[in-house]
Design an enzyme around this catalytic site. Structure first.
Site, PDB file in Angstrom:
ATOM      1  N   GLU A  69       0.744  -1.340   0.053  1.00 32.86           N
ATOM      2  CA  GLU A  69       0.066  -0.042   0.015  1.00 32.86           C
ATOM      3  C   GLU A  69       0.822   1.248   0.060  1.00 32.86           C
ATOM      4  O   GLU A  69       0.523   2.179  -0.819  1.00 32.86           O
ATOM      5  CB  GLU A  69      -0.848  -0.045   1.101  1.00 32.86           C
ATOM      6  CG  GLU A  69      -2.313  -0.594   0.803  1.00 32.86           C
ATOM      7  CD  GLU A  69      -3.020  -0.118   0.052  1.00 32.86           C
ATOM      8  OE1 GLU A  69      -2.984   1.093  -0.453  1.00 32.86           O
ATOM      9  OE2 GLU A  69      -4.035  -0.751  -0.088  1.00 32.86           O
ATOM     10  N   GLU A  76       1.672   6.335  -6.861  1.00 26.92           N
ATOM     11  CA  GLU A  76       0.871   7.182  -7.510  1.00 26.92           C
ATOM     12  C   GLU A  76       1.062   8.621  -7.160  1.00 26.92           C
ATOM     13  O   GLU A  76       0.977   9.456  -8.206  1.00 26.92           O
ATOM     14  CB  GLU A  76      -0.483   6.889  -6.700  1.00 26.92           C
ATOM     15  CG  GLU A  76      -1.133   5.564  -7.194  1.00 26.92           C
ATOM     16  CD  GLU A  76      -2.427   5.262  -6.331  1.00 26.92           C
ATOM     17  OE1 GLU A  76      -2.781   5.955  -5.452  1.00 26.92           O
ATOM     18  OE2 GLU A  76      -3.174   4.384  -6.985  1.00 26.92           O
TER      19      GLU A  76
END
Length: 125
Positions: A69, A76
């Site tokens: 994560e 991102e």
């Protein structure tokens, strides 16, 4: 010239690592979800008295998902920084990073099923 990178010499970078974890906790709902799921798994491990080997598999799985994560979030944010406008390559990179999280979460779920389903089955008999 002061730099954001060199603002804290103590702690061998731990302060930066904790800042990154705190930032992820504050901004990423999926990270909070996976962290909560990991806490439930740990509680369940104590409740069902899992073996040492099962603990290793569960803790490794939780760590893999949480690390995935954070890596996904970093990818991102980097893609958004480098290529803020919509681009097919940027989308593909983000999708691949999300796929990494999905694979690690699915793997963790399978390990959780292998560890806990037999114990839950005994309770239901």
């Amino acid at each position: 010239m002061s730099s954001v990178w060199n603002d804290n010499k103590k702690g061998i970078g731990f302060s930066h690592a904790w800042a990154g974890i705190r930032q992820t906790l504050k901004t990423e709902m999926n990270f909070r979800f996976h962290l909560a799921a990991g806490c439930i798994v740990i509680f369940s491990g104590f409740l069902f008295k899992v073996t040492r080997f099962e603990w290793m598999a569960l803790i490794l799985s939780i760590g893999l998902v949480l690390a995935s994560e954070i890596i996904n979030t970093a990818i991102e944010k980097m893609v958004d920084y480098i290529k803020p406008d919509i681009h097919p390559s940027a989308k593909a990179i983000k999708d691949m990073a999300a796929g990494m999280v999905m694979i690690s979460a699915a793997t963790a779920a399978i390990i959780g099923l292998i560890v806990f389903v037999p114990r839950i089955g005994v309770l239901l008999q």
